[in-house]
Design an enzyme around this catalytic site. Structure first.
Site, mmCIF file in Angstrom:
data_model
loop_
_atom_site.group_PDB
_atom_site.id
_atom_site.type_symbol
_atom_site.label_atom_id
_atom_site.label_comp_id
_atom_site.label_asym_id
_atom_site.label_seq_id
_atom_site.Cartn_x
_atom_site.Cartn_y
_atom_site.Cartn_z
ATOM 1 N N ARG A 11 0.821 -1.219 0.000
ATOM 2 C CA ARG A 11 0.000 0.000 0.000
ATOM 3 C C ARG A 11 0.855 1.270 0.000
ATOM 4 N NH1 ARG A 11 -3.650 0.052 -2.441
ATOM 5 N NH2 ARG A 11 -4.395 1.990 -1.477
ATOM 6 N N ILE A 12 1.820 1.362 0.908
ATOM 7 C CA ILE A 12 2.632 2.576 1.003
ATOM 8 C C ILE A 12 3.640 2.640 -0.139
ATOM 9 C CG2 ILE A 12 4.261 3.872 2.423
ATOM 10 C CD1 ILE A 12 1.327 3.880 3.399
ATOM 11 N N ASP A 33 10.136 -6.822 -4.235
ATOM 12 C CA ASP A 33 8.989 -7.308 -3.467
ATOM 13 C C ASP A 33 8.987 -8.827 -3.605
ATOM 14 O OD1 ASP A 33 6.350 -5.849 -2.204
ATOM 15 O OD2 ASP A 33 5.864 -7.839 -2.964
ATOM 16 N N CYS A 153 1.962 7.072 10.055
ATOM 17 C CA CYS A 153 1.035 8.112 9.612
ATOM 18 C C CYS A 153 0.490 8.889 10.795
ATOM 19 C CB CYS A 153 -0.102 7.477 8.802
ATOM 20 S SG CYS A 153 -0.953 6.125 9.652
ATOM 21 N N HIS A 180 -8.918 5.057 13.081
ATOM 22 C CA HIS A 180 -8.054 4.746 11.943
ATOM 23 C C HIS A 180 -8.710 3.717 11.032
ATOM 24 C CE1 HIS A 180 -4.459 3.428 9.791
ATOM 25 N NE2 HIS A 180 -3.735 4.351 10.411
ATOM 26 N N THR A 183 -6.408 -1.909 8.220
ATOM 27 C CA THR A 183 -5.172 -2.122 7.465
ATOM 28 C C THR A 183 -4.956 -3.615 7.236
ATOM 29 O OG1 THR A 183 -3.652 -2.398 9.341
ATOM 30 C CG2 THR A 183 -4.193 -0.131 8.689
ATOM 31 N N ASN A 184 -3.843 -3.938 6.568
ATOM 32 C CA ASN A 184 -3.537 -5.325 6.240
ATOM 33 C C ASN A 184 -3.187 -6.186 7.444
ATOM 34 O OD1 ASN A 184 -3.986 -5.237 3.478
ATOM 35 N ND2 ASN A 184 -1.903 -4.585 3.016
ATOM 36 N N GLY A 212 1.997 3.050 17.899
ATOM 37 C CA GLY A 212 3.392 3.350 18.196
ATOM 38 C C GLY A 212 3.707 4.828 18.120
ATOM 39 N N ASN A 314 -4.340 8.274 5.978
ATOM 40 C CA ASN A 314 -3.257 7.475 6.542
ATOM 41 C C ASN A 314 -2.357 6.835 5.488
ATOM 42 O OD1 ASN A 314 -6.135 6.198 6.995
ATOM 43 N ND2 ASN A 314 -4.808 4.508 6.336
#
Length: 333
Positions: A11-12, A33, A153, A180, A183-184, A212, A314
């Site tokens: 994603r990022i 990857d 983010c 938020h 997410t994965n 975090g 995000n």
């Protein structure tokens, strides 16, 4: 000009590349990857959150082609690429797994000179610096900062707010909650996961989670007394963080909002922070490039307690800062 390698095309990583190419900041020397080239090309070409890429995109063995750009691709399922042989100076690690020094050090061991990590390091000892644009990027030291964390983010969203409040009113202590998008790390259906709360369907539940961001903020401001948590909700992207603070100096809602307006239009946070004057919902900030978008109508004060809310996409907001910091480092290493 120094070269960049992109490690992790999720994603990022994909949004990072979109932004870099849109602004013509750089083209990675290589992408790595663990998935096959045609699938990754298809995911880059059509993105659920951000739409179609305006050029032809294809993947063939060892190559990702975007428009007229041919970017070498390396499958890293077995080993990290030999960055030295590829001539890569800076690796941008977008796997989300290089949060320990050992995880980031592997890139240096494979010949890279610097590593930019798109995640908060577990401890300050796990990186050489946490550097955020608009906050402390000017403290970059090429001789000593080899492993650099960008935080998360949420870190970037909160850091802008913290900077403005600290510099104008001071902070005794605070507590944040971020709502938020999922997410994965979560599951689409109910099934056992490492974190028990993540075991319930992400698109059907509000799921408490850890953050975090507080730790990362304390890496920047060691005396900052702020902690917090996250709630994952069923939206595809777009989040909001509420920060509740006891300030050192008394202040009014009007004074606080004026400080945010000024910071958004003048100084190091210009382009990083924005403000909203009207009443909006999360769709308003999808694909917004700012790290932190303060919702001024939500600013509130009760006694000594100040409450501030900041939106952030995000994925897109964070990826914009990541690409900007990569471009900044590329010119200075």
């Amino acid at each position: 000009m120094k070269t960049i390698g992109l490690y992790g095309f999720g994603r990022i990583g994909r949004q990072f590349l979109r932004i870099a190419l849109q602004h013509q900041w750089f083209v990675p020397t290589a992408i790595a990857d663990i998935r096959d080239e045609p699938t990754l090309a298809a995911l880059f070409a059509v993105d659920t959150n951000y739409g179609r890429w305006p050029e032809p995109v294809s993947g063939s063995e060892g190559l990702l082609t975007i428009g007229d750009r041919n970017i070498p691709y390396y499958n890293s399922a077995k080993e990290v690429p030999d960055w030295s042989a590829l001539g890569v100076d800076l690796v941008v690690d977008c796997t989300g797994r290089a949060t320990t020094r050992a995880g980031a050090q592997v890139h240096l061991d494979r010949g890279a000179k610097y590593v930019l990590v798109s995640a908060p390091s577990k401890t300050l000892a796990d990186c050489d610096a946490v550097l955020l644009k608009g906050i402390n990027l000017d403290t970059f030291d090429a001789a000593n900062h080899r492993i650099i964390s960008m935080g998360s983010c949420t870190t970037n969203a909160l850091a802008a707010v913290v900077k403005v409040i600290l510099e104008n009113f001071g902070i005794q202590y605070g507590l944040f909650s971020t709502v938020h998008s999922y997410t994965n790390s979560q599951s689409l259906t109910d099934q056992p996961m490492k974190d028990r709360r993540d075991s319930w369907a992400a698109a059907e539940n509000i799921i408490p989670s850890s953050s975090g961001a507080a730790r990362a903020l304390q890496f920047i401001w060691k005396d900052l007394q702020i902690t917090g948590k996250a709630y994952r909700v069923p939206t595809r992207t777009g989040s909001i963080a509420e920060l509740n603070l006891i300030t050192e100096k008394d202040c009014t809602v009007a004074e606080v909002n004026d400080a945010f307006r000024k910071a958004a239009t003048d100084g190091p946070l210009q382009g990083v922070m924005d403000v909203l004057e009207d009443q909006w919902a999360s769709s308003r900030i999808v694909a917004d490039p700012h790290s932190s978008i303060v919702d001024l109508p939500l600013t509130a004060k009760e006694g000594k307690l100040l409450s501030v809310a900041a939106w952030y996409d995000n994925e897109w907001g964070f990826s914009n800062r990541l690409a900007e910091v990569a471009a900044f480092l590329r010119e200075r290493i």
